[in-house]
Design a protein around this motif. Structure first.
Motif, short mmCIF file in Angstrom:
data_model
loop_
_atom_site.label_atom_id
_atom_site.label_comp_id
_atom_site.label_asym_id
_atom_site.label_seq_id
_atom_site.Cartn_x
_atom_site.Cartn_y
_atom_site.Cartn_z
N THR A 250 75.27 52.13 74.27
CA THR A 250 74.33 52.08 75.39
C THR A 250 74.95 51.37 76.57
OG1 THR A 250 73.36 50.02 74.57
CG2 THR A 250 72.36 52.07 73.83
N CYS A 251 74.40 51.62 77.76
CA CYS A 251 74.88 50.95 78.96
C CYS A 251 74.52 49.46 78.90
CB CYS A 251 74.25 51.56 80.19
SG CYS A 251 74.72 53.28 80.49
N PRO A 252 75.36 48.58 79.44
CA PRO A 252 75.03 47.14 79.44
C PRO A 252 73.82 46.88 80.29
CG PRO A 252 76.96 47.58 80.81
CD PRO A 252 76.65 48.86 80.08
N SER A 253 72.99 45.94 79.84
CA SER A 253 71.76 45.63 80.60
C SER A 253 72.07 44.64 81.71
CB SER A 253 70.73 45.04 79.64
OG SER A 253 71.25 43.90 78.99
#
Length: 253
Positions: A250-253
């Motif tokens: 997933t993309c970093p938050s």
């Protein structure tokens, strides 16, 4: 007019003859398509190799150009024996070593247009003797203009199988693990998703190829949760992540 597709080698030779005729006569592809009473999309895909010429399309082009394209294709037919192994960049495999991949597959991936739905179509893998490689072709897609054709790479080191489309430098790749004992292949699809207007966005999704002989009896197209086929197809596609055939970060938050 018949819709019989011409052999790939003959189709490539006809494409070359048409391109030469266009250059020699200094006419546009659109003008030729109009004169032959075919769509510009049909002509572009056949000339680029994305779809083979059909007999009907070839006859219409012959009438529009006033020349026999099939004779040019026959003259261009190779006289040397076809190579026995795929090119090195595809894994140098022979037909005998990769014959187990040939066949028809029910192909499943998430629908890009309807949340929660699945998309089902057919992928055919076959040996192209002229080019000495496995090739694939998609069929029974709801969005037929986006059906893919391309070649198959089978490197002997990673064990991963690649279905690769290269259209004018634009790539679409399915990376699949080696088949299970039942012949299923699971992996990840990297492609471009059509957004608003003409915007194309890189996208990735799980993908599953199930041999038709062992696949659930599914109607090709969009499979929504209310349909009886949905649960079985969802289980098959779920194996991509559940059995670690592919990883999605997933993309970093």
């Amino acid at each position: 007019m018949t819709e019989t597709e011409l052999p790939e080698a003959q189709s490539r030779a006809i494409a070359q003859a048409v391109r030469e005729a266009l250059a020699r006569r200094r006419i546009s592809r659109q003008a030729l398509a109009d004169e032959a009473r075919i769509s510009i999309s049909t002509l572009e895909k056949a000339l680029s190799g994305r779809r083979p010429f059909t007999l009907a399309t070839t006859i219409r082009l012959e009438e529009a150009l006033g020349q026999r394209l099939r004779e040019a294709a026959e003259r261009a037919a190779p006289t040397l024996a076809a190579p026995r192994h795929a090119p090195e960049e595809l894994g140098s495999y022979s037909r005998e070593s990769a014959a187990w991949l040939e066949g028809r597959y029910l192909t499943l991936r998430p629908s890009f247009g309807a949340a929660g739905a699945l998309f089902a179509y057919r992928t055919e893998i076959a040996w192209d003797a002229e080019a000495a490689r496995l090739v694939f072709r998609e069929a029974e897609r709801l969005d037929a203009p986006f059906a893919q054709t391309g070649h198959v790479s089978v490197p002997n080191q990673s064990g991963t199988i690649y279905l690769v489309t290269n259209w004018q430098g634009q790539y679409r790749i399915a990376m699949l693990g080696r088949p299970t004992i039942q012949g299923e292949m699971y992996g990840v699809l990297t492609t471009l998703h059509a957004g608003r207007g003409s915007q194309l966005t890189p996208a990735a999704s799980p993908i599953a190829l199930i041999p038709e002989r062992s696949a659930p009896s599914v109607a090709y197209g969009r499979i929504t949760p209310d349909l009886p086929d949905y649960a079985a197809c969802r289980r098959q596609l779920g194996r991509v992540c559940e059995d670690s055939y592919a990883l999605f970060f997933t993309c970093p938050s």
